[in-house]
Motif scaffolding. Sequence first.
Motif, PDB file in Angstrom:
ATOM      1  N   ALA A   1     -15.462  -0.415   1.543  1.00  0.00           N
ATOM      2  CA  ALA A   1     -14.429  -1.139   2.631  1.00  0.00           C
ATOM      3  C   ALA A   1     -12.924  -0.926   2.025  1.00  0.00           C
ATOM      4  O   ALA A   1     -12.018  -0.596   2.967  1.00  0.00           O
ATOM      5  N   ALA A   2     -12.837  -1.239   0.750  1.00  0.00           N
ATOM      6  CA  ALA A   2     -11.510  -1.342   0.278  1.00  0.00           C
ATOM      7  C   ALA A   2     -10.795  -0.044   0.260  1.00  0.00           C
ATOM      8  O   ALA A   2      -9.541   0.222   0.314  1.00  0.00           O
ATOM      9  N   HIS A   3     -11.343   1.027   0.410  1.00  0.00           N
ATOM     10  CA  HIS A   3     -10.770   2.392   0.373  1.00  0.00           C
ATOM     11  C   HIS A   3     -10.348   2.921   2.057  1.00  0.00           C
ATOM     12  O   HIS A   3      -9.519   3.825   1.865  1.00  0.00           O
ATOM     13  N   PHE A   4     -10.818   2.054   3.025  1.00  0.00           N
ATOM     14  CA  PHE A   4     -10.811   3.060   4.317  1.00  0.00           C
ATOM     15  C   PHE A   4      -9.664   1.844   4.929  1.00  0.00           C
ATOM     16  O   PHE A   4      -9.600   0.619   4.939  1.00  0.00           O
ATOM     17  N   SER A   5      -9.327   2.459   5.936  1.00  0.00           N
ATOM     18  CA  SER A   5      -8.199   1.710   6.896  1.00  0.00           C
ATOM     19  C   SER A   5      -7.913   2.665   8.148  1.00  0.00           C
ATOM     20  O   SER A   5      -8.297   3.965   7.886  1.00  0.00           O
ATOM     21  N   ASP A   6      -7.403   2.213   9.355  1.00  0.00           N
ATOM     22  CA  ASP A   6      -6.900   3.001  10.122  1.00  0.00           C
ATOM     23  C   ASP A   6      -7.915   4.073  10.863  1.00  0.00           C
ATOM     24  O   ASP A   6      -7.566   5.289  11.131  1.00  0.00           O
ATOM     25  N   SER A   7      -9.156   3.360  11.102  1.00  0.00           N
ATOM     26  CA  SER A   7     -10.169   4.226  11.625  1.00  0.00           C
ATOM     27  C   SER A   7      -9.761   4.584  12.934  1.00  0.00           C
ATOM     28  O   SER A   7      -9.711   3.854  14.096  1.00  0.00           O
ATOM     29  N   ARG A   8      -9.552   5.850  13.159  1.00  0.00           N
ATOM     30  CA  ARG A   8      -9.367   6.435  14.517  1.00  0.00           C
ATOM     31  C   ARG A   8     -10.467   6.933  15.333  1.00  0.00           C
ATOM     32  O   ARG A   8     -10.331   6.877  16.626  1.00  0.00           O
ATOM     33  N   GLU A   9     -11.408   7.573  14.675  1.00  0.00           N
ATOM     34  CA  GLU A   9     -12.890   7.820  15.317  1.00  0.00           C
ATOM     35  C   GLU A   9     -13.818   7.446  14.499  1.00  0.00           C
ATOM     36  O   GLU A   9     -13.858   7.825  13.179  1.00  0.00           O
ATOM     37  N   TYR A  10     -14.752   6.963  15.223  1.00  0.00           N
ATOM     38  CA  TYR A  10     -16.342   6.939  14.532  1.00  0.00           C
ATOM     39  C   TYR A  10     -17.237   7.338  15.391  1.00  0.00           C
ATOM     40  O   TYR A  10     -17.331   6.726  16.615  1.00  0.00           O
ATOM     41  N   ARG A  11     -18.246   8.138  15.129  1.00  0.00           N
ATOM     42  CA  ARG A  11     -19.183   8.441  16.121  1.00  0.00           C
ATOM     43  C   ARG A  11     -20.475   8.890  15.389  1.00  0.00           C
ATOM     44  O   ARG A  11     -20.585   9.781  14.539  1.00  0.00           O
ATOM     45  N   PHE A  12     -21.603   8.226  15.733  1.00  0.00           N
ATOM     46  CA  PHE A  12     -22.981   8.510  15.196  1.00  0.00           C
ATOM     47  C   PHE A  12     -23.523   9.262  16.150  1.00  0.00           C
ATOM     48  O   PHE A  12     -23.727   8.922  17.398  1.00  0.00           O
ATOM     49  N   GLU A  13     -23.857  10.570  15.778  1.00  0.00           N
ATOM     50  CA  GLU A  13     -24.777  11.602  16.396  1.00  0.00           C
ATOM     51  C   GLU A  13     -26.158  11.402  16.051  1.00  0.00           C
ATOM     52  O   GLU A  13     -26.738  11.996  14.913  1.00  0.00           O
ATOM     53  N   VAL A  14     -26.970  10.906  17.068  1.00  0.00           N
ATOM     54  CA  VAL A  14     -28.442  10.746  16.476  1.00  0.00           C
ATOM     55  C   VAL A  14     -29.015  12.251  16.781  1.00  0.00           C
ATOM     56  O   VAL A  14     -29.021  12.770  17.775  1.00  0.00           O
ATOM     57  N   VAL A  15     -29.885  12.579  15.676  1.00  0.00           N
ATOM     58  CA  VAL A  15     -30.610  13.843  15.559  1.00  0.00           C
ATOM     59  C   VAL A  15     -32.188  13.330  15.967  1.00  0.00           C
ATOM     60  O   VAL A  15     -32.767  13.778  16.694  1.00  0.00           O
ATOM     61  N   ALA A  16     -32.588  12.268  15.417  1.00  0.00           N
ATOM     62  CA  ALA A  16     -33.989  11.715  15.621  1.00  0.00           C
ATOM     63  C   ALA A  16     -33.969  10.169  15.230  1.00  0.00           C
ATOM     64  O   ALA A  16     -33.148   9.740  14.347  1.00  0.00           O
ATOM     65  N   ALA A  17     -34.855   9.453  15.970  1.00  0.00           N
ATOM     66  CA  ALA A  17     -35.217   8.043  15.733  1.00  0.00           C
ATOM     67  C   ALA A  17     -36.531   8.035  16.150  1.00  0.00           C
ATOM     68  O   ALA A  17     -37.141   8.436  17.065  1.00  0.00           O
ATOM     69  N   GLY A  18     -37.083   7.031  15.497  1.00  0.00           N
ATOM     70  CA  GLY A  18     -38.436   6.364  15.980  1.00  0.00           C
ATOM     71  C   GLY A  18     -38.867   4.903  15.524  1.00  0.00           C
ATOM     72  O   GLY A  18     -38.056   4.509  14.678  1.00  0.00           O
ATOM     73  N   THR A  19     -39.987   4.597  16.072  1.00  0.00           N
ATOM     74  CA  THR A  19     -40.229   3.113  15.587  1.00  0.00           C
ATOM     75  C   THR A  19     -41.713   3.207  15.460  1.00  0.00           C
ATOM     76  O   THR A  19     -42.448   3.882  16.236  1.00  0.00           O
ATOM     77  N   SER A  20     -42.213   2.299  14.613  1.00  0.00           N
ATOM     78  CA  SER A  20     -43.653   2.210  14.262  1.00  0.00           C
ATOM     79  C   SER A  20     -44.035   0.709  13.899  1.00  0.00           C
ATOM     80  O   SER A  20     -43.399   0.269  12.896  1.00  0.00           O
ATOM     81  N   GLY A  21     -44.304  -0.210  14.991  1.00  0.00           N
ATOM     82  CA  GLY A  21     -44.390  -1.636  14.548  1.00  0.00           C
ATOM     83  C   GLY A  21     -43.316  -2.106  14.177  1.00  0.00           C
ATOM     84  O   GLY A  21     -42.129  -2.253  15.025  1.00  0.00           O
ATOM     85  N   ASP A  22     -43.045  -2.781  13.031  1.00  0.00           N
ATOM     86  CA  ASP A  22     -42.059  -3.327  12.468  1.00  0.00           C
ATOM     87  C   ASP A  22     -40.788  -2.599  11.661  1.00  0.00           C
ATOM     88  O   ASP A  22     -40.211  -3.131  10.843  1.00  0.00           O
TER      89      ASP A  22
END
Length: 148
Positions: free
Chosen positions: A65-86
């Motif tokens: 975090a100490a290296h970052f500033s001025d975030s102009r865009e952040y986007r998470f592009e999900v390719v795959a996701a899943g759940t199984s129990g916990d």
Amino acid sequence: MPSPADEFLADVLPRQNAAERAIHNGDAGPRTALWSKADPVSLFGAWLPIRTGWADVSAAFRRVAAHFSDSREYRFEVVAAGTSGDLAYTIGFEHNTVSVDGRPKTYTLRVTHVYRREDGEWKIVHRHGDRPPDEPGPKEILTAAHSR
């Protein structure tokens, strides 16, 4: 009726996206709030060596975090996701436009997260991030920022 994976994503992604925007503005607090404090936890970060255990992982978040500033865009592009129990996972691409050590940069990371449900809430227990083969790596980005 939404699938368990859809319910998981609807719960987790808004909070995780907000936390990632915060760390890219220099604030590691929201990211640490999403993580389990109960070992085992691990971070295979794109910026730092492998970290295991909450003390090392949380310290790595503050360093990043100490290296970052001025975030102009952040986007998470999900390719795959899943759940199984916990347990659950996401795989995707993080697209960032941010300042790194004061210099504007745009880059993409491939990321995998593993989540564990603790007391009814999804917590991250593992993150692996690296650069796609056709992207400059974090070392190259930091080196370029420092050489100017």
